[in-house]
Design a protein around this motif. Structure first.
Motif, mmCIF file in Angstrom:
data_model
loop_
_atom_site.group_PDB
_atom_site.id
_atom_site.type_symbol
_atom_site.label_atom_id
_atom_site.label_comp_id
_atom_site.label_asym_id
_atom_site.label_seq_id
_atom_site.Cartn_x
_atom_site.Cartn_y
_atom_site.Cartn_z
ATOM 1 N N GLY A 28 0.670 -1.236 0.028
ATOM 2 C CA GLY A 28 0.030 0.026 -0.078
ATOM 3 C C GLY A 28 0.729 1.217 -0.197
ATOM 4 N N ARG A 29 2.131 1.128 0.218
ATOM 5 C CA ARG A 29 3.092 2.402 0.184
ATOM 6 C C ARG A 29 4.069 2.339 -0.864
ATOM 7 N N PRO A 30 4.090 3.477 -1.546
ATOM 8 C CA PRO A 30 5.169 3.708 -2.662
ATOM 9 C C PRO A 30 6.652 3.294 -2.032
ATOM 10 N N THR A 31 7.536 2.717 -2.571
ATOM 11 C CA THR A 31 8.975 2.231 -2.045
ATOM 12 C C THR A 31 9.892 2.987 -3.062
ATOM 13 N N GLY A 32 9.541 3.485 -4.161
ATOM 14 C CA GLY A 32 10.588 4.004 -5.046
ATOM 15 C C GLY A 32 10.319 3.551 -6.593
ATOM 16 N N ASN A 33 11.146 4.053 -7.363
ATOM 17 C CA ASN A 33 11.044 3.441 -8.837
ATOM 18 C C ASN A 33 12.128 2.520 -9.062
ATOM 19 N N LYS A 34 11.947 1.334 -9.942
ATOM 20 C CA LYS A 34 12.809 0.497 -10.294
ATOM 21 C C LYS A 34 12.870 0.100 -11.774
ATOM 22 N N ASP A 35 13.952 0.211 -12.471
ATOM 23 C CA ASP A 35 13.681 -0.556 -13.708
ATOM 24 C C ASP A 35 13.531 -2.082 -13.813
ATOM 25 N N ALA A 36 13.346 -2.766 -14.891
ATOM 26 C CA ALA A 36 12.762 -4.114 -14.925
ATOM 27 C C ALA A 36 13.943 -4.805 -14.631
ATOM 28 N N TYR A 37 15.085 -4.543 -14.849
ATOM 29 C CA TYR A 37 16.352 -5.631 -14.643
ATOM 30 C C TYR A 37 16.343 -5.446 -12.943
ATOM 31 N N ASP A 38 16.470 -4.445 -12.366
ATOM 32 C CA ASP A 38 16.589 -4.204 -11.099
ATOM 33 C C ASP A 38 15.347 -4.949 -10.194
ATOM 34 N N TYR A 39 14.224 -4.670 -10.732
ATOM 35 C CA TYR A 39 13.238 -5.246 -10.111
ATOM 36 C C TYR A 39 13.212 -6.708 -10.020
ATOM 37 N N PHE A 40 13.738 -7.367 -11.220
ATOM 38 C CA PHE A 40 13.640 -9.092 -11.111
ATOM 39 C C PHE A 40 14.891 -9.418 -10.518
ATOM 40 N N SER A 41 15.815 -8.716 -9.944
ATOM 41 C CA SER A 41 17.137 -9.238 -9.288
ATOM 42 C C SER A 41 16.731 -10.124 -8.246
ATOM 43 N N GLU A 42 17.361 -11.172 -7.787
ATOM 44 C CA GLU A 42 17.154 -12.295 -6.983
ATOM 45 C C GLU A 42 16.896 -11.875 -5.647
ATOM 46 N N ASP A 43 17.577 -10.961 -4.949
ATOM 47 C CA ASP A 43 17.365 -10.637 -3.703
ATOM 48 C C ASP A 43 16.143 -9.732 -3.483
ATOM 49 N N ASN A 44 15.745 -8.995 -4.643
ATOM 50 C CA ASN A 44 14.480 -8.054 -4.502
ATOM 51 C C ASN A 44 13.354 -9.261 -4.822
ATOM 52 N N ASN A 45 13.222 -10.126 -5.810
ATOM 53 C CA ASN A 45 12.598 -11.299 -6.071
ATOM 54 C C ASN A 45 11.921 -11.971 -4.702
ATOM 55 N N ASP A 46 13.134 -12.261 -4.036
ATOM 56 C CA ASP A 46 12.965 -13.342 -2.854
ATOM 57 C C ASP A 46 12.004 -12.363 -1.920
ATOM 58 N N MET A 47 12.503 -11.000 -1.593
ATOM 59 C CA MET A 47 11.796 -10.077 -0.721
ATOM 60 C C MET A 47 10.273 -10.096 -1.031
ATOM 61 N N LEU A 48 10.070 -9.576 -2.135
ATOM 62 C CA LEU A 48 8.779 -9.735 -2.827
ATOM 63 C C LEU A 48 7.818 -10.689 -2.446
ATOM 64 N N ARG A 49 8.494 -12.024 -2.951
ATOM 65 C CA ARG A 49 7.713 -13.194 -2.717
ATOM 66 C C ARG A 49 7.198 -13.417 -1.272
ATOM 67 N N LYS A 50 8.335 -13.067 -0.284
ATOM 68 C CA LYS A 50 8.010 -13.270 0.892
ATOM 69 C C LYS A 50 6.552 -12.283 1.564
ATOM 70 N N GLU A 51 6.628 -11.260 0.785
ATOM 71 C CA GLU A 51 5.704 -10.188 1.311
ATOM 72 C C GLU A 51 4.406 -10.707 0.692
ATOM 73 N N ALA A 52 4.392 -11.095 -0.501
ATOM 74 C CA ALA A 52 3.118 -11.609 -1.092
ATOM 75 C C ALA A 52 2.725 -12.636 -0.317
ATOM 76 N N TYR A 53 3.334 -13.766 0.249
ATOM 77 C CA TYR A 53 2.769 -14.621 0.827
ATOM 78 C C TYR A 53 2.444 -14.300 2.250
ATOM 79 N N ALA A 54 3.092 -13.661 2.704
ATOM 80 C CA ALA A 54 2.755 -13.003 4.329
ATOM 81 C C ALA A 54 1.250 -12.305 3.975
ATOM 82 N N ALA A 55 1.048 -11.349 3.019
ATOM 83 C CA ALA A 55 -0.172 -11.078 2.743
ATOM 84 C C ALA A 55 -1.222 -12.002 2.593
ATOM 85 N N PHE A 56 -1.050 -12.944 1.756
ATOM 86 C CA PHE A 56 -2.048 -14.050 1.495
ATOM 87 C C PHE A 56 -2.257 -14.495 2.849
#
Length: 492
Positions: free
Chosen positions: A88-116
């Protein structure tokens, strides 16, 4: 879970239909989409942002929307860059390459699962929507919205395939064939969507689909035109353009490249007094009674575009000739004397003159305001009517030095909004303002002499309820609900 063979196969609307069906049948459903990419968003009661599609699905389920329903929202700012809205809160801007980086992706997956997990503690069942195709094999290790969510939630997956675009057998079969066995076992059925013609002609097709895919076809849902559900994307707005009509008030919405919250105008589309159309053609503005500049995710870029394509000159001329001009959010900013972006949040342009129609100036800020509002007009005869809307913007707009403040609206908490120049020129930050009958009446009042009829659309909330029920009836009549519930019970 409703996953898809591709984008725009109708997953969002099907999910909304089942949110309403499950509500009708006594359950307490809630929608969920781990990651959404859209410029059309909504605000929860506690000031958090989520994709409009999940807000619509929550409305169909009869519950308040929560940011947990869409924990990751990507709002495109260019072909390669998006603003990331997390929980629900903006965290900044990312280009596609940085967004799909391994560390960022793992963090986002954990956040998605926690929300579910949080959502599933409050509601049951959860109606999950996938994104795009479930079989983008190059993205499998980075998947945080499709089959990885199905595995985490142990959801029965129904694959939605669009027969209207052609190739339905290949798209369904290929989607399943590309899944690894450990994911394919979650696919419990196929739903054929957007069928045109006599359903009896596809009876043999259902059997063929089941034979090649080895899962049942749970239903074939016909294409419809008479059910109005808020759309997720604005790709079809140009198709809504209509010729100017006598006996109605003609309203032109300017089609800008980064148009956001286009659902602001859905209520106007249902008002019998109005002929609403979307355009980026200067000639179309000559006979419009009202011109609306809509919200924009990239206000400065869209203002530059208006100057390049001649629309800026056409809008100013139309106003000088007596046409009403209304700006909403980014459109409100464009109507002022200037827009400053000292931190270059929107790009490399730090300052740009506005259209100079309203005596206000805007400074783009890093902080995004997201809030639900109760308000009333600060001018005219409807100052006691309570209305509802919401704000999503990064910017502060104030009157030019030496100009008296003239707010259009006043909030219940005492704050003021927008600028009122006269009955034919105004701006506001409030999205959803046109869902309110008193405001529509207010902006139409200068043109009442043009109308052949006083008939009008009255209550947009009631209208939407009727549409959700029509959608539920339409889908329910064309799917095997017994089979759907067997899938649901199996996964309980």
């Amino acid at each position: 879970m409703f996953a898809g063979t591709g984008s725009d196969v109708g997953k969002s609307v099907i999910a909304a239909a089942f949110c309403r069906i499950l509500k009708q049948d006594g359950y307490s459903p809630a929608p969920f989409k781990a990651q959404n990419m859209a410029l059309n968003s909504f605000v929860t009661s506690d000031g958090l942002e989520l994709g409009r599609a999940q807000a619509v699905q929550a409305e169909a389920a009869g519950i308040p929307c929560l940011s947990d329903m869409n924990p990751i929202l990507l709002k495109p700012q260019s072909d390669h860059t998006s603003q990331i809205v997390l929980n629900g809160r903006p965290t900044g801007n990312k280009d596609a390459y940085d967004y799909f980086s391994e560390d960022n992706n793992d963090m986002l997956r954990k956040e998605a699962y926690a929300a579910f997990d949080r959502l599933s503690e409050r509601y049951s069942p959860i109606v999950i929507e996938g994104a795009g195709s479930i079989s983008e094999i190059n993205l499998r290790d980075r998947d945080i919205v499709n089959m990885s969510v199905a595995v985490h939630s142990d959801a029965g997956v129904i694959l939605v395939a669009d027969i209207d675009r052609g190739g339905v057998f290949a798209s369904a079969y290929g989607s399943l064939a590309l899944l690894p066995p450990e994911e394919r076992k979650y696919i419990k059925g196929i739903l054929i969507n957007k069928f045109r013609g006599d359903l009896r002609l596809f009876e043999s097709g259902k059997k063929m689909m089941e034979d090649i895919c080895k899962v049942p076809v749970v239903g074939v849902v016909p294409y419809y035109k008479d059910i109005h559900i808020d759309e997720e994307d604005s790709v079809d707005l140009a198709l809504k353009s209509r010729n100017l009509e006598h006996g109605k008030i003609n309203i032109a919405v300017i089609l800008v490249s980064h148009l956001s919250n286009f659902t602001d105008f859905n209520a106007l589309e249902q008002d019998s007094r109005v002929n609403l159309f979307y355009t980026n053609n200067t000639e179309d503005l000559q006979n419009a009674d009202i011109i609306i500049l809509p919200g924009s995710k990239s206000t400065i870029a869209d203002l530059c575009e208006l100057r390049r394509n001649g629309l800026a000159v056409a809008i100013i001329k139309a106003y000088n000739d007596g046409t009403s001009i209304i700006g909403i959010c980014g459109g409100y900013q464009m109507l002022g004397t200037e827009i400053s972006d000292p931190e270059c949040i929107e790009g490399n342009v730090g300052h740009i003159p506005g259209l100079n129609i309203l005596p206000v100036e805007t400074t783009i800020t890093n902080e995004k305001l997201t809030t639900c509002d109760v308000f009333s007009l600060a001018v005219g005869d409807n100052t006691t009517n309570k209305m509802e809307g919401y704000e999503i913007h990064m910017g502060i707009t104030v009157p030019v030095t030496g100009t008296e403040n003239s707010p259009l609206n006043k909030f219940a908490d005492g704050r003021k909004d927008g600028y009122y120049k006269n009955k034919k020129c105004m701006g506001t930050y409030i999205h959803g303002i046109l869902d309110n009958r008193p405001f529509i009446d207010f902006i139409l009042s200068p043109f009442s002499d043009k109308l052949n009829s006083t008939d009008s659309f009255t209550d947009y909330k009631d209208f939407k309820e009727i549409q959700y029920n029509k959608l539920a009836d339409h889908v329910r009549a064309n799917v095997d609900m017994d089979l759907i519930y067997k899938i649901f019970e199996y996964n309980e």
